[in-house]
Design a protein around this motif. Structure first.
Motif, PDB file in Angstrom:
ATOM      1  N   ARG A  60       0.836  -1.190   0.000  1.00 57.01           N
ATOM      2  CA  ARG A  60       0.000   0.000   0.000  1.00 57.01           C
ATOM      3  C   ARG A  60       0.878   1.250   0.000  1.00 57.01           C
ATOM      4  O   ARG A  60       0.624   2.188  -0.741  1.00 57.01           O
ATOM      5  CB  ARG A  60      -0.926  -0.035   1.223  1.00 57.01           C
ATOM      6  N   ASP A  61       1.944   1.253   0.814  1.00 64.23           N
ATOM      7  CA  ASP A  61       2.859   2.396   0.852  1.00 64.23           C
ATOM      8  C   ASP A  61       3.512   2.615  -0.510  1.00 64.23           C
ATOM      9  O   ASP A  61       3.644   3.735  -0.971  1.00 64.23           O
ATOM     10  CB  ASP A  61       3.945   2.202   1.911  1.00 64.23           C
ATOM     11  N   GLU A  62       3.922   1.499  -1.135  1.00 66.71           N
ATOM     12  CA  GLU A  62       4.557   1.583  -2.448  1.00 66.71           C
ATOM     13  C   GLU A  62       3.574   2.134  -3.481  1.00 66.71           C
ATOM     14  O   GLU A  62       3.924   2.995  -4.288  1.00 66.71           O
ATOM     15  CB  GLU A  62       5.023   0.176  -2.841  1.00 66.71           C
ATOM     16  N   LEU A  63       2.328   1.669  -3.435  1.00 67.75           N
ATOM     17  CA  LEU A  63       1.295   2.135  -4.357  1.00 67.75           C
ATOM     18  C   LEU A  63       0.994   3.611  -4.114  1.00 67.75           C
ATOM     19  O   LEU A  63       0.873   4.390  -5.063  1.00 67.75           O
ATOM     20  CB  LEU A  63       0.027   1.295  -4.187  1.00 67.75           C
ATOM     21  N   GLU A  64       0.894   4.011  -2.857  1.00 64.52           N
ATOM     22  CA  GLU A  64       0.640   5.413  -2.539  1.00 64.52           C
ATOM     23  C   GLU A  64       1.780   6.303  -3.039  1.00 64.52           C
ATOM     24  O   GLU A  64       1.546   7.383  -3.569  1.00 64.52           O
ATOM     25  CB  GLU A  64       0.453   5.594  -1.032  1.00 64.52           C
ATOM     26  N   GLU A  65       3.013   5.838  -2.884  1.00 66.03           N
ATOM     27  CA  GLU A  65       4.167   6.613  -3.347  1.00 66.03           C
ATOM     28  C   GLU A  65       4.135   6.749  -4.869  1.00 66.03           C
ATOM     29  O   GLU A  65       4.390   7.816  -5.419  1.00 66.03           O
ATOM     30  CB  GLU A  65       5.470   5.949  -2.890  1.00 66.03           C
TER      31      GLU A  65
END
Length: 174
Positions: A60-65
């Motif tokens: 999720r963090d990677e997608l948000e970034e």
């Protein structure tokens, strides 16, 4: 002898009491063993949940970034082009200062000779379809600026990397 038999009787009663207590402890230990197994099973589920949760949060963090970077690129392109469909001359933006001031025409020509290599600087937010640097902004694959001179591609790459340090950039030979 009465005294001796009373003493033996007292010892026997104490031993019986001790034996009862030990039997209860053994029973309690058996129950505790089952309780421990249940707790271990519950902890294993929690650990698996935490591992899954941390994997999910990493994705999720990677997608948000990635989404944040895409929004920033869109904002930069809109600023650079004066907004979609407005027909306004492009503003001088920070991205334009990255492109070479007066590049040599031979270094930027699309390669017509299939044996002459060309180089493209790509933004790897989507590795299956990376956007290409056009000298003014990011364009769809195949519409980017092709450098016939690797050194000039590297210089532009370094300028872009300095301007956008957190963005995944690569030079590809086409």
């Amino acid at each position: 002898m009465t005294n001796f038999s009373e003493e033996l009787e007292q010892r026997l009663k104490s031993m019986e009491i001790e034996q009862e207590q030990q039997s209860r402890v053994i029973n309690d230990l058996g129950e505790m063993d089952e309780i421990i197994r249940n707790i271990e099973a519950a902890l294993a589920k929690i650990d698996n949940y935490r591992i899954k949760q941390s994997e999910d949060s990493f994705e999720r963090d990677e997608l948000e970034e990635t989404r944040r970077m895409e929004r920033e690129l869109e904002r930069m392109e809109k600023q650079e082009l004066g907004g979609p469909g407005k027909g306004i001359a492009p503003k001088r933006s920070s991205m334009q200062s990255i492109s070479p001031e007066q590049p040599q025409k031979t270094a930027l020509k699309p390669s017509t000779n299939p044996t002459t290599p060309s180089y493209v600087i790509c933004l790897m937010l989507n590795p299956k379809s990376p956007q290409e640097w056009s000298g003014k902004g990011w364009r769809e694959p195949g519409k980017g600026l092709r450098y016939t001179n690797l050194e000039q591609a590297k210089q532009t790459f370094q300028k872009l990397k300095k301007q956008l340090p957190s963005y995944p950039l690569k030079i590809f030979k086409r």
